[in-house]
Design a protein around this motif. Structure first.
Motif, PDB file in Angstrom:
ATOM      1  N   ARG A  31      40.229  39.986  35.259  1.00  0.00           N
ATOM      2  CA  ARG A  31      38.909  40.213  35.861  1.00  0.00           C
ATOM      3  C   ARG A  31      38.812  41.619  36.448  1.00  0.00           C
ATOM      4  NH1 ARG A  31      39.523  34.720  37.377  1.00  0.00           N
ATOM      5  NH2 ARG A  31      40.534  35.333  39.335  1.00  0.00           N
ATOM      6  N   GLU A  32      39.873  42.053  37.095  1.00  0.00           N
ATOM      7  CA  GLU A  32      39.855  43.374  37.730  1.00  0.00           C
ATOM      8  C   GLU A  32      39.716  44.488  36.701  1.00  0.00           C
ATOM      9  OE1 GLU A  32      43.403  43.549  40.022  1.00  0.00           O
ATOM     10  OE2 GLU A  32      42.638  42.274  41.646  1.00  0.00           O
ATOM     11  N   VAL A  35      36.155  44.640  35.375  1.00  0.00           N
ATOM     12  CA  VAL A  35      35.168  45.201  36.296  1.00  0.00           C
ATOM     13  C   VAL A  35      35.410  46.688  36.520  1.00  0.00           C
ATOM     14  CG1 VAL A  35      34.287  45.106  38.654  1.00  0.00           C
ATOM     15  CG2 VAL A  35      34.793  42.986  37.434  1.00  0.00           C
ATOM     16  N   ASP A  38      35.210  48.549  32.885  1.00  0.00           N
ATOM     17  CA  ASP A  38      34.135  48.162  31.965  1.00  0.00           C
ATOM     18  C   ASP A  38      34.702  47.761  30.602  1.00  0.00           C
ATOM     19  OD1 ASP A  38      31.518  47.619  31.327  1.00  0.00           O
ATOM     20  OD2 ASP A  38      31.117  49.636  30.565  1.00  0.00           O
ATOM     21  N   SER A  57      35.611  38.077  29.683  1.00  0.00           N
ATOM     22  CA  SER A  57      34.706  38.897  30.486  1.00  0.00           C
ATOM     23  C   SER A  57      33.299  38.311  30.445  1.00  0.00           C
ATOM     24  CB  SER A  57      34.686  40.330  29.959  1.00  0.00           C
ATOM     25  OG  SER A  57      35.982  40.899  30.021  1.00  0.00           O
ATOM     26  N   LYS A  59      30.396  39.568  30.244  1.00  0.00           N
ATOM     27  CA  LYS A  59      29.401  40.203  29.379  1.00  0.00           C
ATOM     28  C   LYS A  59      29.639  39.938  27.890  1.00  0.00           C
ATOM     29  CE  LYS A  59      31.824  44.654  29.168  1.00  0.00           C
ATOM     30  NZ  LYS A  59      31.706  46.105  29.430  1.00  0.00           N
TER      31      LYS A  59
END
Length: 207
Positions: A31-32, A35, A38, A57, A59
């Protein structure tokens, strides 16, 4: 001081605890990096008992990541059979979406984007549907009336047969009564019609 040698944990309880902690740590790092950088990240983990854990992710989706992996790596993840199945699923999904749109149009929803010809087609479809519904209602009504007529005829026939049985029973009772009274009237006549002749000589009348 360097890390110790990494070996399989023999104790099953300790192994499960370590698996849960390390899995949570890997998903946190995934997750890190997604974010902060990207990046599109997908992680798939199977436990020792075959249970699936995955992260993707927000998105993107895991199938899209796998498709990108297949395209960029040149490795084939799905054969022709799976490709055909995927295409069929997409086709059915598209048809379902179109049917949902048509259903909303028939309900009078989302009509602003339609052209006059499309509105006319919807109106004709509604009129045809209304005609079919009325025809079906008439069929049900005719069938209902036909069933009522059959029940009415059966009721009349049953009533007629019961009446016949009552008449026959009454006639039979009258015949029995007539025969009974006739028998009672005939019995005394029979008694007086025959005279007993004594068989003993002494009992005969003197001539």
């Amino acid at each position: 001081m360097g890390r110790g040698k990494i070996e399989r944990i023999e104790n099953s309880t300790n192994r499960q605890v370590t698996f849960s902690k390390r899995r949570a740590g890997i998903f946190k790092k995934a997750r890190e990096i997604g974010v902060l950088c990207d990046a599109e990240v997908g992680v798939v983990i199977f436990s020792s008992v075959g249970k699936l854990y995955d992260y993707c992710s927000p998105k993107t989706t895991l199938p899209r990541i796998l498709e990108k992996y297949q395209t960029n790596s040149g490795k084939i993840l799905w054969d022709e059979k799976h490709k055909s199945l995927s295409a069929e699923i997409d086709r059915v999904k598209k048809e379902n979406d179109n049917m949902q749109i048509e259903l909303r149009h028939l309900k009078g929803e989302d009509l602003n984007s339609l052209q006059p010809k499309e509105l006319i087609a919807i109106e004709e479809a509604l009129q045809n549907g209304q005609t079919n519904v009325r025809d079906k209602q008439m069929d049900h009504w005719r069938m209902h009336r036909r069933n009522e007529k059959m029940l009415e005829d059966e009721h009349k026939l049953l009533a007629f047969r019961m009446h016949q049985q009552d008449v026959e029973l009454s006639d039979g009772m009258r015949e029995l009564e007539v025969g009974y009274h006739h028998g009672r009237d005939f019995a005394p006549q029979m008694l007086f019609s025959f005279r007993v002749q004594p068989s003993h000589p002494n009992l005969q009348e003197d001539k």
